[in-house]
Design a protein around this motif. Structure first.
Motif, PDB file in Angstrom:
ATOM      1  N   ALA A  21       0.707  -1.431  -0.105  1.00 11.06           N
ATOM      2  CA  ALA A  21      -0.094  -0.083   0.100  1.00 11.06           C
ATOM      3  C   ALA A  21       0.900   1.399   0.074  1.00 11.06           C
ATOM      4  O   ALA A  21       0.460   2.258  -0.780  1.00 11.06           O
ATOM      5  N   LEU A  22       1.896   1.232   0.883  1.00 14.67           N
ATOM      6  CA  LEU A  22       2.732   2.595   0.832  1.00 14.67           C
ATOM      7  C   LEU A  22       3.867   2.644  -0.049  1.00 14.67           C
ATOM      8  O   LEU A  22       3.956   4.009  -0.560  1.00 14.67           O
ATOM      9  N   THR A  23       4.290   1.657  -0.821  1.00 11.18           N
ATOM     10  CA  THR A  23       5.204   1.857  -1.663  1.00 11.18           C
ATOM     11  C   THR A  23       4.610   2.185  -2.894  1.00 11.18           C
ATOM     12  O   THR A  23       5.114   2.991  -3.850  1.00 11.18           O
ATOM     13  N   GLY A  24       3.288   1.904  -3.143  1.00 14.82           N
ATOM     14  CA  GLY A  24       2.436   2.162  -4.094  1.00 14.82           C
ATOM     15  C   GLY A  24       2.168   3.630  -4.436  1.00 14.82           C
ATOM     16  O   GLY A  24       1.914   4.336  -5.306  1.00 14.82           O
ATOM     17  N   GLU A  25       2.394   4.346  -2.974  1.00 11.21           N
ATOM     18  CA  GLU A  25       2.285   5.772  -2.870  1.00 11.21           C
ATOM     19  C   GLU A  25       3.730   6.732  -2.843  1.00 11.21           C
ATOM     20  O   GLU A  25       3.863   7.792  -2.478  1.00 11.21           O
ATOM     21  N   GLY A  26       4.735   5.822  -3.216  1.00 12.64           N
ATOM     22  CA  GLY A  26       6.066   6.263  -3.225  1.00 12.64           C
ATOM     23  C   GLY A  26       7.004   6.244  -1.924  1.00 12.64           C
ATOM     24  O   GLY A  26       8.022   6.865  -2.137  1.00 12.64           O
ATOM     25  N   TYR A  27       6.192   5.707  -0.815  1.00  9.43           N
ATOM     26  CA  TYR A  27       7.087   5.715   0.405  1.00  9.43           C
ATOM     27  C   TYR A  27       8.037   4.762   0.402  1.00  9.43           C
ATOM     28  O   TYR A  27       7.809   3.514  -0.373  1.00  9.43           O
ATOM     29  N   ALA A  28       9.141   5.061   1.009  1.00  2.22           N
ATOM     30  CA  ALA A  28      10.140   3.768   1.220  1.00  2.22           C
ATOM     31  C   ALA A  28       9.772   3.141   2.730  1.00  2.22           C
ATOM     32  O   ALA A  28       9.716   3.721   3.610  1.00  2.22           O
ATOM     33  N   VAL A  29       9.718   1.774   2.615  1.00  2.00           N
ATOM     34  CA  VAL A  29       9.184   1.087   3.743  1.00  2.00           C
ATOM     35  C   VAL A  29      10.178  -0.039   4.033  1.00  2.00           C
ATOM     36  O   VAL A  29      10.676  -0.602   3.420  1.00  2.00           O
ATOM     37  N   SER A  30      10.469   0.044   5.405  1.00  2.00           N
ATOM     38  CA  SER A  30      11.461  -0.995   6.188  1.00  2.00           C
ATOM     39  C   SER A  30      10.504  -1.781   6.752  1.00  2.00           C
ATOM     40  O   SER A  30       9.560  -1.490   7.362  1.00  2.00           O
ATOM     41  N   GLU A  31      10.914  -2.823   7.463  1.00  5.22           N
ATOM     42  CA  GLU A  31      10.026  -3.825   8.226  1.00  5.22           C
ATOM     43  C   GLU A  31      10.926  -4.469   9.236  1.00  5.22           C
ATOM     44  O   GLU A  31      12.153  -4.800   9.303  1.00  5.22           O
ATOM     45  N   ALA A  32      10.326  -4.734  10.311  1.00  2.96           N
ATOM     46  CA  ALA A  32      10.503  -5.527  11.685  1.00  2.96           C
ATOM     47  C   ALA A  32       9.780  -6.344  12.121  1.00  2.96           C
ATOM     48  O   ALA A  32       8.400  -5.957  12.164  1.00  2.96           O
ATOM     49  N   PRO A  33       9.897  -7.725  12.421  1.00  2.00           N
ATOM     50  CA  PRO A  33       9.101  -8.693  12.976  1.00  2.00           C
ATOM     51  C   PRO A  33       8.419  -8.443  14.439  1.00  2.00           C
ATOM     52  O   PRO A  33       7.681  -9.341  14.779  1.00  2.00           O
ATOM     53  N   ASP A  34       9.309  -7.725  15.317  1.00  3.81           N
ATOM     54  CA  ASP A  34       8.838  -7.549  16.680  1.00  3.81           C
ATOM     55  C   ASP A  34       9.284  -6.077  17.105  1.00  3.81           C
ATOM     56  O   ASP A  34      10.066  -5.482  16.587  1.00  3.81           O
ATOM     57  N   GLY A  35       8.806  -5.880  18.377  1.00  8.36           N
ATOM     58  CA  GLY A  35       9.263  -4.606  18.934  1.00  8.36           C
ATOM     59  C   GLY A  35      10.816  -4.260  19.185  1.00  8.36           C
ATOM     60  O   GLY A  35      11.294  -3.089  18.776  1.00  8.36           O
TER      61      GLY A  35
END
Length: 122
Positions: A21-35
């Motif tokens: 959803a966010l990369t489709g709007e041009g945002y760079a997205v990083s991910e993490a699996p827990d706090g």
């Protein structure tokens, strides 16, 4: 340059849905699996927004927010809770911990994008 967003959730499929959803709007997205991984990623990166789940293994979202808010680098970074929880007490705890906003799962991608744009416009 587009905003960099960190998404923290123990569900790989949900992280992927947020990323799409966010990369489709041009945002760079990083991910993490827990706090805990989220804190490490936030410390290592430069994010304009963090989106986190509440219930995760290792470190939950409330603890992660409190940890991040205790560090000057993250004091002003908006943090949105994206969770299945809708209990008023938990919302109050999240606000007290430093959450900027709240979205309930399952989320509507258009609603997520609207909230992200609003939060980043401030």
């Amino acid at each position: 340059m587009s905003a960099s967003i960190l998404t923290v959730d123990d569900s790989a499929s949900l992280r992927q849905a947020i990323k799409i959803a966010l990369t489709g709007e041009g945002y760079a997205v990083s991910e993490a699996p827990d706090g805990q991984a989220g804190v490490s990623a936030a410390d290592a990166g430069d994010f304009q927004l963090i989106i986190t789940d509440l219930n995760m293994p290792v470190m939950d979202g409330l603890t992660m927010i409190r940890t991040l808010r205790g560090k000057p680098k993250h004091a002003g970074v908006p943090i949105i809770f994206l969770t299945t929880e809708s209990d008023a007490d938990i919302k109050a705890q999240a606000k007290a911990a430093g959450a900027t906003g709240w979205l309930t799962k399952p989320f509507n991608p258009d609603q997520l994008i609207t909230v992200v744009k609003k939060v980043l416009a401030k």
